[in-house]
Scaffold this motif. Structure first.
Motif, mmCIF file in Angstrom:
data_model
loop_
_atom_site.group_PDB
_atom_site.id
_atom_site.type_symbol
_atom_site.label_atom_id
_atom_site.label_comp_id
_atom_site.label_asym_id
_atom_site.label_seq_id
_atom_site.Cartn_x
_atom_site.Cartn_y
_atom_site.Cartn_z
ATOM 1 N N LYS A 184 16.423 5.729 20.445
ATOM 2 C CA LYS A 184 16.483 4.706 21.498
ATOM 3 C C LYS A 184 15.168 3.946 21.584
ATOM 4 O O LYS A 184 15.146 2.729 21.764
ATOM 5 N N PHE A 185 14.062 4.655 21.466
ATOM 6 C CA PHE A 185 12.744 4.027 21.555
ATOM 7 C C PHE A 185 12.553 3.011 20.435
ATOM 8 O O PHE A 185 12.096 1.888 20.670
ATOM 9 N N VAL A 186 12.935 3.373 19.215
ATOM 10 C CA VAL A 186 12.782 2.469 18.065
ATOM 11 C C VAL A 186 13.689 1.253 18.216
ATOM 12 O O VAL A 186 13.284 0.121 17.928
ATOM 13 N N GLU A 187 14.918 1.451 18.714
ATOM 14 C CA GLU A 187 15.843 0.319 18.922
ATOM 15 C C GLU A 187 15.289 -0.666 19.939
ATOM 16 O O GLU A 187 15.370 -1.874 19.763
ATOM 17 N N ASN A 222 26.696 -5.805 32.788
ATOM 18 C CA ASN A 222 27.209 -4.598 32.163
ATOM 19 C C ASN A 222 26.113 -3.908 31.357
ATOM 20 O O ASN A 222 25.404 -4.574 30.611
ATOM 21 N N SER A 223 25.947 -2.622 31.533
ATOM 22 C CA SER A 223 25.046 -1.790 30.750
ATOM 23 C C SER A 223 23.586 -2.006 31.142
ATOM 24 O O SER A 223 23.264 -2.839 31.983
ATOM 25 N N GLU A 224 22.704 -1.262 30.514
ATOM 26 C CA GLU A 224 21.268 -1.334 30.767
ATOM 27 C C GLU A 224 20.533 -1.405 29.444
ATOM 28 O O GLU A 224 21.063 -1.042 28.405
ATOM 29 N N GLY A 225 19.308 -1.851 29.468
ATOM 30 C CA GLY A 225 18.454 -1.824 28.282
ATOM 31 C C GLY A 225 18.738 -2.944 27.307
ATOM 32 O O GLY A 225 19.067 -4.069 27.690
#
Length: 115
Positions: free
Chosen positions: A5-8, A51-54
């Motif tokens: 997740k961090f790399v994305e 919708n969604s986060e990040g």
């Protein structure tokens, strides 16, 4: 899992967008490629949902075009979004405004929030 997740999140370029939520009327300036030409199209409508986060967050915008309801889903971090303008803040009591799909005309209006 957390490393993936961090790399994305580091790979995606985040756009600086104004704060908006469901019920707000916004104008999305979206780049469209037709062949080798590129132009900016303004899509103005009411935000139905966030919708969604990040990095993979999206928002849905609904407008009435020639008497027909048209909805479009935009990724928040899309490189094709040039800018987002908030035209008015709506006063709504829920986060997802799917009930607007069944309303037409004056019944589909959203009251504006007084500042």
């Amino acid at each position: 899992m957390d490393l993936v997740k961090f790399v994305e999140e580091q790979a995606v370029v985040k756009n600086e967008n104004p704060a908006f939520k469901a019920g707000d009327t916004i104008s999305v300036h979206y780049k469209i490629r037709e062949g080798n030409k590129e132009r900016v199209q303004v899509y103005q409508g009411v935000v139905l949902q966030l919708n969604s986060e990040g990095t993979n967050a999206t928002f849905t915008v609904r407008k009435i075009s020639n008497g027909i309801g048209v909805e479009r889903i935009f990724p928040i971090n899309s490189p094709n979004i040039q800018k987002i303008e908030v035209n008015s803040h709506g006063k709504v009591r829920r986060a997802k405004l799917f009930y607007l799909r069944g309303l037409t005309g004056k019944a589909a209006r959203i009251r504006t929030k007084r500042v």
